[in-house]
Motif scaffolding. Structure first.
Motif, PDB file in Angstrom:
ATOM      1  N   UNK A  27       0.831  -1.187   0.000  1.00  0.00           N
ATOM      2  CA  UNK A  27       0.000   0.000   0.000  1.00  0.00           C
ATOM      3  C   UNK A  27       0.873   1.248   0.000  1.00  0.00           C
ATOM      4  N   UNK A  35       2.562  -4.118   3.265  1.00  0.00           N
ATOM      5  CA  UNK A  35       2.019  -5.089   2.301  1.00  0.00           C
ATOM      6  C   UNK A  35       0.502  -5.172   2.379  1.00  0.00           C
ATOM      7  N   UNK A  36      -0.149  -5.317   1.232  1.00  0.00           N
ATOM      8  CA  UNK A  36      -1.613  -5.363   1.202  1.00  0.00           C
ATOM      9  C   UNK A  36      -2.106  -6.757   1.582  1.00  0.00           C
ATOM     10  N   UNK A  37      -3.235  -6.836   2.297  1.00  0.00           N
ATOM     11  CA  UNK A  37      -3.833  -8.146   2.563  1.00  0.00           C
ATOM     12  C   UNK A  37      -4.558  -8.658   1.315  1.00  0.00           C
TER      13      UNK A  37
END
Ligand SMILES: Cc1cc2nc3c(=O)[nH]c(=O)nc-3n(C[C@H](O)[C@H](O)[C@H](O)COP(=O)(O)OP(=O)(O)OC[C@H]3O[C@@H](n4cnc5c(N)ncnc54)[C@H](O)[C@@H]3O)c2cc1C
Ligand code: SF4
Lengths: 69, 458
Positions: free
Chosen positions: B47, B66-68
């Motif tokens: 992100x 980090x994006x989920x």
């Protein structure tokens, strides 16, 4: 687990801040800051926060693990 | 739906927000074929908005954003590999490592990068940064933690202003240099930009508007030491951040025959790319910051947005349309929404503020810095901006969608009269005179106004 907040949707109701204060904080009146990596001891609180968000703005999930090639 | 649309290989180029959300949506809607996501950054999708907020404030490390995955898209992630070309006829994506990936349908989600400082030797000085990637944010955060005497930010758009805000919060002296008349003027017009200027000064920013930076200076060791301004002054600083807007990542499509240019890759409201003759393709789709698409609420002007929410919404529509044909296809009609937090306030925008000729302050108070500004174009509401009044955004979004008359009726929202009795000119400047990019750009024609500038991509 990790999370992100869709701040396009967030209306700063602060339920998440109340339920998981180590993960979410309001910066000033309504700017929400958050941590994305969820430590194990915060899992339950984060799940509750995600469920309680009135605009469903907190997606949670695992990190992408790129398959090695 | 023909069965083969759920099969056939799909390739997504760009492994960031739009690429990830499209991959998830494809699986959610029943795509069972092989899915490959190509990204030139070595990291899984992360992100970016926290990079200029949490990360610079020292609250999160740069490598923790980090994006989920909302669901595992079961994709083959080809990370650290750049796509270098596209063969539309042979339906293949060419990769830098010499491989080519055949596709049945392709999604282009290559986003933007930071516009570099135009003089490469000056840009290479130690202490000169841009901010777009995880690495950029990590290095800049480290320098801020080391306690520089002064930071110079060039460009007072959203990113530049957020960087300046983070510096002030950490007690670091900061100078902001902007060629336009005020911060954020390219996105919000002159009235709200005056409020933004007041905010910066109240927080101790040394704000210099109406000036350009003519040279970045370094010492013999190659370290950045300061900059010369067009008004003859010189700023001593240890760190410089170039925040002059974004450049679309379209170079890899130069010979593809697609309608790809400085404003992005043109597509229809169903996210299908146009070729250079203006004929719509049916197997190449576009989403996120790299796209340029028509919007009926804004007279079918082609919009180029650098908005998180648009990347998500458009990726989902593109994914849906990639595996649908005919009437079940959906248009991408979401009203643009953007947020920024800086200097203790939360600024949100809905609609397109630059698509306006007038503005009123409808609610709140300028001096207390919580308010709603409503923008109109030729008598209808086209945008609203809230400052610490985000709960009202939805209400005004409804008015924009309904093309409600401008100015809004007094008391329509909260029973109070409009704060400004008369509509003011919205004072949207010619983008040629700005150091920053507007983040929402109309890229077509309005009879009374120049809308965008094309600068050669650096
Ligand atoms: C510091 C910062 C702060 C921000 N703050 C906000 C905010 O407060 N609010 C908001 O609404 N938006 C904000 N944004 C904007 C938001 O992050 C973007 O709109 C979003 O990232 C767009 O996603 P995308 O997937 O379209 O593009 P990108 O995130 O740009 O991703 C594109 C990816 O494709 C890769 N790529 C490019 N070319 C190639 C190629 N040829 N081959 C392979 N891969 C390639 C790139 O390296 C990149 O990883 C901010 C952005 C930044 C940088
Ligand atoms: S609960 Fe939801 S709306 Fe409220 S502050 Fe958290 S994310 Fe925003």
């Amino acid at each position: 687990m990790r999370l992100v907040v869709d701040l396009t949707r967030c209306q700063a109701y602060a339920q998440c801040v109340f339920l998981a204060p180590e993960m979410f904080e309001l910066h000033g009146e309504e700017a929400l800051l958050y941590r994305q990596e969820v430590p194990d001891e915060q899992l339950e609180r984060v799940r509750q926060a995600a469920a309680a968000c009135p605009v469903q703005a907190i997606p949670v999930g695992e990190a992408v693990s790129a398959r090695a090639r | 739906m023909p069965g083969d649309l759920r099969e056939g290989p799909i390739v997504i180029v760009g492994a960031s927000l739009a690429g990830l959300r499209a991959a998830e949506k494809l699986r959610e809607e029943g795509f069972t074929g092989s899915l490959t996501v190509v990204g030139d950054e070595p990291h899984p999708p992360y992100d970016r908005p926290p990079l200029s907020k949490q990360v610079l404030l020292g609250m999160s490390a740069a490598d923790t954003t980090g994006l989920p995955m909302r669901r595992d898209p079961d994709a083959d992630w080809r990370l650290g590999v750049r796509a270098t070309g596209l063969d539309l006829v042979g339906r293949q994506v060419l990769l830098a490592d010499g491989e080519s990936l055949p596709y049945d349908r392709l999604l282009i989600a290559t986003g933007t990068r930071a516009r570099p400082w135009p003089q490469p030797e000056q840009a290479a000085l130690d202490g000169v940064f841009t901010l777009r990637t995880r690495e950029d944010a990590g290095c800049l955060a480290e320098r801020l933690a080391a306690g520089p005497r002064r930071v110079l930010v060039i460009g007072a758009g959203f990113t530049g202003s957020e960087i300046a805000s983070a510096c002030r919060e950490r007690g670091i002296e900061v100078t902001v240099a902007e060629r336009g008349t005020a911060p954020l003027v390219g996105a919000l017009g002159g009235t709200l930009a005056r409020l933004a200027a007041g905010l910066q000064r109240a927080h101790g920013v040394d704000l210099r508007c109406g000036v350009t930076v003519t040279a970045l200076c370094g010492n013999d060791g190659g370290r950045f030491t300061g900059a010369d301004l067009s008004d003859g002054s010189h700023i001593d600083a240890d760190v410089c951040v170039i925040a002059m807007g974004a450049v679309r990542n379209v170079e890899w499509l130069a010979d593809s025959g697609l309608a790809a240019g400085p404003h992005g890759v043109a597509c229809d409201a169903g996210c299908r790319a146009f070729d250079m003759y203006g004929i719509v393709t049916d197997d190449v789709f576009v989403a996120g910051d790299v796209s340029r698409f028509p919007h009926p609420l804004f007279d079918y002007q082609m919009l180029s947005l650098e908005h998180w929410g648009n990347a998500v919404a458009q990726a989902e529509v593109a994914a849906h349309n990639m595996i649908s044909s005919g009437p079940p296809r959906r248009p991408h009609l979401a009203v643009p929404v953007f947020w920024s937090s800086q200097f203790g306030v939360n600024i949100k925008s809905v609609g397109v503020p630059t698509y306006s000729d007038q503005v009123v302050i409808a609610q709140g108070s300028l001096s207390e810095r919580h308010l709603v500004a409503v923008y109109g174009y030729r008598g209808r509401i086209t945008a609203a901006v809230t400052v610490n009044m985000a709960k009202w955004l939805e209400y005004y979004q409804g008015l924009i969608e309904a093309a409600a008359p401008f100015p809004p009726a007094p008391g329509a929202a909260d029973g109070h009269p409009l704060v400004t009795e008369f509509a003011l000119p919205s004072d949207v400047p010619d983008p040629r005179g700005l150091s920053h990019g507007p983040t929402v750009a109309l890229t077509g024609h309005l009879p009374d106004r120049r809308l965008t500038v094309v600068r050669p991509a650096g």
